[in-house]
Design a protein around this motif. Structure first.
Motif, PDB file in Angstrom:
ATOM      1  N   SER A  27      -8.033  -1.028  -9.082  1.00 61.67           N
ATOM      2  CA  SER A  27      -8.140  -0.719  -7.571  1.00 61.67           C
ATOM      3  C   SER A  27      -6.981  -0.746  -7.133  1.00 61.67           C
ATOM      4  O   SER A  27      -6.451  -1.656  -7.281  1.00 61.67           O
ATOM      5  CB  SER A  27      -9.494  -0.789  -6.464  1.00 61.67           C
ATOM      6  OG  SER A  27      -9.294  -2.209  -6.273  1.00 61.67           O
ATOM      7  N   ASP A  28      -6.850  -0.313  -5.857  1.00 59.93           N
ATOM      8  CA  ASP A  28      -5.646   0.078  -4.931  1.00 59.93           C
ATOM      9  C   ASP A  28      -5.455  -1.727  -4.484  1.00 59.93           C
ATOM     10  O   ASP A  28      -4.486  -2.608  -4.713  1.00 59.93           O
ATOM     11  CB  ASP A  28      -5.106   0.551  -3.984  1.00 59.93           C
ATOM     12  CG  ASP A  28      -5.159   1.832  -3.888  1.00 59.93           C
ATOM     13  OD1 ASP A  28      -4.562   2.220  -5.180  1.00 59.93           O
ATOM     14  OD2 ASP A  28      -4.781   2.826  -3.098  1.00 59.93           O
ATOM     15  N   GLU A  29      -7.210  -2.675  -3.910  1.00 62.40           N
ATOM     16  CA  GLU A  29      -7.099  -3.666  -3.531  1.00 62.40           C
ATOM     17  C   GLU A  29      -6.489  -4.703  -4.418  1.00 62.40           C
ATOM     18  O   GLU A  29      -6.039  -5.794  -4.518  1.00 62.40           O
ATOM     19  CB  GLU A  29      -8.259  -4.033  -2.973  1.00 62.40           C
ATOM     20  CG  GLU A  29      -9.273  -5.176  -1.731  1.00 62.40           C
ATOM     21  CD  GLU A  29     -10.064  -5.462  -2.127  1.00 62.40           C
ATOM     22  OE1 GLU A  29     -11.073  -6.068  -1.245  1.00 62.40           O
ATOM     23  OE2 GLU A  29     -11.321  -4.569  -1.870  1.00 62.40           O
ATOM     24  N   ILE A  49      -0.625  -0.238 -12.034  1.00 63.61           N
ATOM     25  CA  ILE A  49      -1.471   1.257 -11.828  1.00 63.61           C
ATOM     26  C   ILE A  49      -2.289   1.840 -13.065  1.00 63.61           C
ATOM     27  O   ILE A  49      -3.290   2.950 -13.110  1.00 63.61           O
ATOM     28  CB  ILE A  49      -0.637   2.505 -11.348  1.00 63.61           C
ATOM     29  CG1 ILE A  49      -0.437   2.431  -9.469  1.00 63.61           C
ATOM     30  CG2 ILE A  49      -1.027   3.840 -11.441  1.00 63.61           C
ATOM     31  CD1 ILE A  49       1.165   2.485  -9.596  1.00 63.61           C
ATOM     32  N   ARG A  95       1.349   6.777  -7.050  1.00 67.61           N
ATOM     33  CA  ARG A  95       0.213   7.493  -7.400  1.00 67.61           C
ATOM     34  C   ARG A  95       0.702   8.821  -7.724  1.00 67.61           C
ATOM     35  O   ARG A  95       0.779   9.726  -8.286  1.00 67.61           O
ATOM     36  CB  ARG A  95      -0.999   7.064  -7.203  1.00 67.61           C
ATOM     37  CG  ARG A  95      -1.468   5.926  -7.211  1.00 67.61           C
ATOM     38  CD  ARG A  95      -3.091   5.260  -6.871  1.00 67.61           C
ATOM     39  NE  ARG A  95      -3.232   4.293  -6.774  1.00 67.61           N
ATOM     40  CZ  ARG A  95      -3.776   3.553  -7.821  1.00 67.61           C
ATOM     41  NH1 ARG A  95      -4.200   4.674  -9.200  1.00 67.61           N
ATOM     42  NH2 ARG A  95      -4.364   2.500  -8.237  1.00 67.61           N
ATOM     43  N   VAL A 148       2.131   1.746  -3.524  1.00 67.88           N
ATOM     44  CA  VAL A 148       1.689   1.970  -4.645  1.00 67.88           C
ATOM     45  C   VAL A 148       0.510   3.745  -4.255  1.00 67.88           C
ATOM     46  O   VAL A 148       0.913   4.947  -5.492  1.00 67.88           O
ATOM     47  CB  VAL A 148      -0.321   1.460  -4.233  1.00 67.88           C
ATOM     48  CG1 VAL A 148      -1.490   2.366  -5.031  1.00 67.88           C
ATOM     49  CG2 VAL A 148      -0.332   0.326  -5.052  1.00 67.88           C
ATOM     50  N   ASP A 149       0.462   3.880  -3.071  1.00 69.37           N
ATOM     51  CA  ASP A 149       0.765   5.133  -2.737  1.00 69.37           C
ATOM     52  C   ASP A 149       1.990   5.619  -3.776  1.00 69.37           C
ATOM     53  O   ASP A 149       0.955   7.509  -3.881  1.00 69.37           O
ATOM     54  CB  ASP A 149       0.692   5.107  -1.412  1.00 69.37           C
ATOM     55  CG  ASP A 149      -0.779   4.850  -0.782  1.00 69.37           C
ATOM     56  OD1 ASP A 149      -2.509   5.195  -1.278  1.00 69.37           O
ATOM     57  OD2 ASP A 149      -0.794   4.821   0.227  1.00 69.37           O
ATOM     58  N   ILE A 192      -4.760  -4.031  -7.243  1.00 70.58           N
ATOM     59  CA  ILE A 192      -3.435  -3.961  -7.418  1.00 70.58           C
ATOM     60  C   ILE A 192      -2.357  -5.081  -6.187  1.00 70.58           C
ATOM     61  O   ILE A 192      -1.535  -5.785  -6.340  1.00 70.58           O
ATOM     62  CB  ILE A 192      -2.703  -2.652  -7.982  1.00 70.58           C
ATOM     63  CG1 ILE A 192      -3.518  -1.830  -9.046  1.00 70.58           C
ATOM     64  CG2 ILE A 192      -1.238  -2.992  -7.256  1.00 70.58           C
ATOM     65  CD1 ILE A 192      -3.197  -0.545  -9.231  1.00 70.58           C
ATOM     66  N   ILE A 193      -2.711  -4.655  -5.228  1.00 72.38           N
ATOM     67  CA  ILE A 193      -1.971  -5.611  -3.934  1.00 72.38           C
ATOM     68  C   ILE A 193      -2.411  -6.918  -3.748  1.00 72.38           C
ATOM     69  O   ILE A 193      -1.838  -7.600  -3.959  1.00 72.38           O
ATOM     70  CB  ILE A 193      -3.053  -4.921  -2.974  1.00 72.38           C
ATOM     71  CG1 ILE A 193      -2.118  -3.216  -2.824  1.00 72.38           C
ATOM     72  CG2 ILE A 193      -2.131  -5.480  -1.119  1.00 72.38           C
ATOM     73  CD1 ILE A 193      -3.071  -2.415  -2.088  1.00 72.38           C
ATOM     74  N   GLN A 229       1.133  -1.318  -0.211  1.00 76.48           N
ATOM     75  CA  GLN A 229      -0.332   0.349  -0.304  1.00 76.48           C
ATOM     76  C   GLN A 229       0.693   1.405  -0.566  1.00 76.48           C
ATOM     77  O   GLN A 229       0.300   2.328  -0.680  1.00 76.48           O
ATOM     78  CB  GLN A 229      -1.033  -0.322   1.341  1.00 76.48           C
ATOM     79  CG  GLN A 229      -1.832   1.433   1.255  1.00 76.48           C
ATOM     80  CD  GLN A 229      -2.535   0.904  -0.400  1.00 76.48           C
ATOM     81  OE1 GLN A 229      -3.329   0.264  -0.396  1.00 76.48           O
ATOM     82  NE2 GLN A 229      -3.025   2.145  -0.791  1.00 76.48           N
ATOM     83  N   SER A 230       2.016   1.056   0.795  1.00 80.01           N
ATOM     84  CA  SER A 230       2.828   2.556   0.735  1.00 80.01           C
ATOM     85  C   SER A 230       3.299   2.795  -0.301  1.00 80.01           C
ATOM     86  O   SER A 230       4.005   3.782  -0.457  1.00 80.01           O
ATOM     87  CB  SER A 230       3.952   2.067   1.922  1.00 80.01           C
ATOM     88  OG  SER A 230       4.779   1.511   1.625  1.00 80.01           O
TER      89      SER A 230
END
Length: 333
Positions: free
Chosen positions: A289-291, A279, A260, A256-257, A293-294, A253-254
């Motif tokens: 979504s982020d979910e 992304i 982005r 991806v953030d 991708i993760i 998540q970190s």
């Protein structure tokens, strides 16, 4: 006095026999709980089931399965079914909290693995919780097909492979030279590190060595729980794996953030790695979504850590065991 001693001795034996009998009755009842819960409901269809052993209530045959796979003879689990029920090729059992049928012959395995209409993929809920609800193993066939189409070209496409080939060749060569000077090694452990390093470069090329080492440690813990009993209590493998998943999700998540944020205000350009590609992915339906991708990252990197390592290990093992095929492989390459 002697009579009293004889009477006491006789009563002691009576009590021991009674306890032994009670234990046998209790064992028989417990061994039939799974039959009552699952097989009896099938009616006459239960007589069409293959032979086998449903094991203990809730636990099934997981204890013997796990002990066999942690030993030096993992085939002993299937061998016990063969010795008890004959070489039928199919056996009923209780695995991962679910009544199951194990198939063991090449012909039956081929039929199961190639008939997607009758034999759809299925995973225990505990495994889905670890790998992710948005990963390929838990989504519908249509959604699975869509995401495979969107993501596979970023990994398996000719352009993608040509970009990574030099990196792969360089790392394989350096690893082989390193292993040659290490004396005796645990080959699977070393090959896992190599394949994970390669797939990490494909997915997260710009991340630091520290991040990659942290991910490798967490994936090791995660995989110990994927095929463990679902006991989410401190000290058990599943609990450690669940914690590892939380740590992996936080790390991804970190990343991806950060990616982005770096891409704000910029039009999508040529992706540097798989994370950028995910992304940027978009089709007629929606962006990921982020979910999404993760969970996709978790799944693909898990394949890089486990599947690629095991495939390489077994290929090496069998080529060494059958040198004639090794020679053919050398000639064809």
């Amino acid at each position: 006095m002697i009579m009293m001693m004889m009477m006491c001795s006789m009563w002691m034996w009576v009590v021991l026999v009674a306890i032994a009998g009670a234990l046998l009755v209790l064992r028989s009842i417990l061994k039939n709980v799974n039959w009552w819960l699952y097989e009896s409901k099938l009616g006459v269809k239960q007589y069409s089931l293959p032979p086998g052993d449903m094991g203990w209530p809730f636990i099934g045959n997981m204890w013997s399965f796990l002990s066999a796979f942690k030993s030096k003879d993992p085939d002993s689990f299937i061998s016990s079914f063969v010795s008890r029920f004959g070489r039928t090729g199919m056996y009923k059992t209780m695995m991962f909290g679910n009544p199951s049928i194990i198939v063991t012959t090449p012909e039956i395995c081929k039929r199961v693995l190639t008939d997607d209409d009758k034999f759809t993929p299925g995973w225990p809920q505990s495994t889905i919780e670890l790998i992710g609800k948005r990963s390929f193993i838990s989504m519908s066939y249509e959604e699975h097909k869509r995401l495979r189409r969107l993501t596979s070209s970023s990994i398996n496409g000719m352009e993608a492979l040509s970009l990574y080939l030099t990196y792969i060749e360089k790392n394989v060569k350096s690893s082989l030279e390193k292993w040659a000077n290490m004396g005796q090694i645990e080959f699977l452990t070393e090959i896992r590190k190599l394949t994970f390093k390669i797939i990490m470069h494909i997915f997260l090329s710009s991340e630091s060595e520290h991040v990659m080492e942290a991910l490798e440690r967490e994936y090791t813990a995660l995989n110990h729980g994927v095929r463990a009993m679902c006991i989410n209590i401190p000290g058990f493998a599943y609990h450690k794996a669940f914690k590892a998943r939380k740590n992996l999700v936080a790390i991804f998540q970190s990343i991806v953030d950060e990616r982005r944020n770096l891409r704000k205000g910029y039009l999508p350009g040529k992706a540097k790695d798989m994370m950028d590609a995910l992304i940027d992915l978009e089709d007629d339906e929606r962006k990921l979504s982020d979910e999404d991708i993760i969970d996709i990252m978790l799944m693909y990197l898990n394949a890089g850590h486990e599947s690629s390592g095991h495939i390489t290990m077994w290929a090496t093992f069998f080529l060494q065991k059958h040198p004639e095929y090794l020679q053919k492989a050398k000639v064809s390459s």
